[in-house]
Design a protein around this motif. Sequence first.
Motif, PDB file in Angstrom:
ATOM      1  N   LEU A 186      35.395  34.391  31.433  1.00 55.53           N
ATOM      2  CA  LEU A 186      35.486  35.227  32.638  1.00 55.53           C
ATOM      3  C   LEU A 186      35.713  34.357  33.885  1.00 55.53           C
ATOM      4  O   LEU A 186      36.392  34.779  34.829  1.00 55.53           O
ATOM      5  N   ALA A 187      35.156  33.140  33.856  1.00 55.95           N
ATOM      6  CA  ALA A 187      35.351  32.239  34.998  1.00 55.95           C
ATOM      7  C   ALA A 187      36.845  32.001  35.246  1.00 55.95           C
ATOM      8  O   ALA A 187      37.299  31.915  36.399  1.00 55.95           O
ATOM      9  N   LYS A 188      37.619  31.932  34.166  1.00 54.02           N
ATOM     10  CA  LYS A 188      39.072  31.705  34.335  1.00 54.02           C
ATOM     11  C   LYS A 188      39.709  32.914  35.022  1.00 54.02           C
ATOM     12  O   LYS A 188      40.607  32.778  35.855  1.00 54.02           O
ATOM     13  N   ILE A 189      39.239  34.078  34.662  1.00 54.87           N
ATOM     14  CA  ILE A 189      39.776  35.313  35.269  1.00 54.87           C
ATOM     15  C   ILE A 189      39.389  35.352  36.751  1.00 54.87           C
ATOM     16  O   ILE A 189      40.194  35.726  37.608  1.00 54.87           O
ATOM     17  N   VAL A 190      38.167  34.949  37.040  1.00 49.25           N
ATOM     18  CA  VAL A 190      37.715  34.917  38.442  1.00 49.25           C
ATOM     19  C   VAL A 190      38.601  33.962  39.237  1.00 49.25           C
ATOM     20  O   VAL A 190      39.025  34.246  40.351  1.00 49.25           O
ATOM     21  N   ARG A 191      38.898  32.835  38.620  1.00 51.24           N
ATOM     22  CA  ARG A 191      39.726  31.857  39.336  1.00 51.24           C
ATOM     23  C   ARG A 191      41.129  32.412  39.582  1.00 51.24           C
ATOM     24  O   ARG A 191      41.688  32.284  40.673  1.00 51.24           O
ATOM     25  N   GLN A 192      41.678  33.046  38.543  1.00 51.18           N
ATOM     26  CA  GLN A 192      43.022  33.631  38.718  1.00 51.18           C
ATOM     27  C   GLN A 192      43.019  34.725  39.780  1.00 51.18           C
ATOM     28  O   GLN A 192      44.015  34.951  40.457  1.00 51.18           O
TER      29      GLN A 192
END
Length: 494
Positions: A186-192
């Motif tokens: 989910l952290a990757k999605i937050v970053r995107q």
Amino acid sequence: MNSYPLFINGQFIETAKKQNIINPSTGKVIAEASLASPKELELGLASAREAFDSGPWPRLSLLERREFISRIGQGILDNAADLAQLETSNSGKPIKETTFMDIPSSAEAFEFAAHNFINYLASEEIKVCEDARANLLREPMGVTTLIVPWNYPLLIACWKLASALACGNTVILKPSSLTPLTALELAKIVRQAGLPDGVVNVINGSGSLVGESLCADKRIDMVSFTGSNETGKKIIQYSSKNVKKMTMELGGKSAGIVFDDVDLDVAVNSCLTSIFLNQGQMCTAMSRIFVQEAIYEQFLAAFTEKAKRIKLGPAEDFQTQMGPLINDAQRKKVIAGIEKARAEGVKVVCGGKIPDIAELKNGYFFEPTVLANVGAGAHIFKEEVFGPVALINKFSSSDEAAILANNADFGLAACIWSKDLPRARDLAGRINAGTVWINTYGMFYNQLPYGGFKQSGFGKELGREGMLEYSRLKNVILDQSPEGKPLVNYWYGF
Ligand code: NAD
């Protein structure tokens, strides 16, 4: 093998110390995850504090924040199939459940926050008398620690994260070290989604090692916790050191009450779901089922016959109806609970053992178990088992059902099955639990606050009230009386 780093201040950080992540269906290592040391904890605390005190996030307009939050929801939907696979292989939750429940519901939490929070957070003006009026302002709490359990790793993280972000907080999200993968993904999605650095930090680590730092540190303004009572009590102690805002979503020993006017098939099928979904590892599992005496024997026979037919298998298989427990320690805990019940004279009607199926021998499987006529004095009547163990007992009247259901230290949820709606509503009013479902089970709606009574905790998730937990109310009073303020101005007669 995939390696999952921590996410701190907008950066993915691989740590020296890693932890193997096990697939509970096979007992095999599927990935490794970074574990925070005091150094990464310090980075996380500092970055969340800095992002709140000096960063743009809390100062964005509600409309601006909404855009970011909505993008996270969309990011989850765009990656839904992969997230479902990952959740299933990390937690052992059957793929049918992660695909149709956990992942879409996780995305919906952000959609709901994005589209409804504006109404909830709007300031309110109150005219208190002729010359004075007050503005009630909803402000973010500040830096929030969100601690989630392993049974709904992504969904509970998303409930908390969506509300905390909507209110303008910055966040340290701590997944369970048993199931950190979807939170780290989910952290990757937050970053995107482009959130400013430091607004969301995802820090994996064993609770006993990192928990106190994340709850007792003065830089944290609020702790939102979901997990066991044992841990909840420790967190209350840590957080009390500097009097933080807390919400506590703890354990349960919920009661399903089946009156004799039900359609038996519907009641049996639904009660099976209410205890055996996610292998019974649900805080709201209806682990105590009370059946009105006229249909008790019939119900018990039908329930047992169907419990035996539940198909155990690898969680990745869409045909699987029951996957493995989270790990061997949890399975041992379930077995110990059943053995204690046996020693107290409780009858095991079916299950109660590890399945004798060669293909499943490396996973942490356990048979759906039914215990009948469990006296209220037995430990298992009151203690949370957190596994596929149903207690089926008899009751005679609504009054007795209320007494039996309320005979627990917990007060999370209850279910009532009856065609007599006035009677069901009356009983719902007498049950000491935060959620009562009538003729349904497990329906969580983003619009409705959810949370327990008694030792099931305090505070709410979801709904208006759940979202507002992550905000604080400021009262700004303005006096416009022409002569200044009569009472305070002339008090000393100067
Ligand atoms: P747990 O209490 O063992 O762990 C929950 C979280 O707390 C994990 O992230 C863990 O790492 C962390 N933790 C552990 N020790 C800590 C410490 N000393 N300080 C700070 N954090 C610490 O619970 P679990 O086994 O992951 O989850 C199962 C429990 O959660 C059950 O009791 C279940 O009823 C409860 N639960 C409640 C709800 C609810 O909404 N009421 C929902 C889901 C689960």
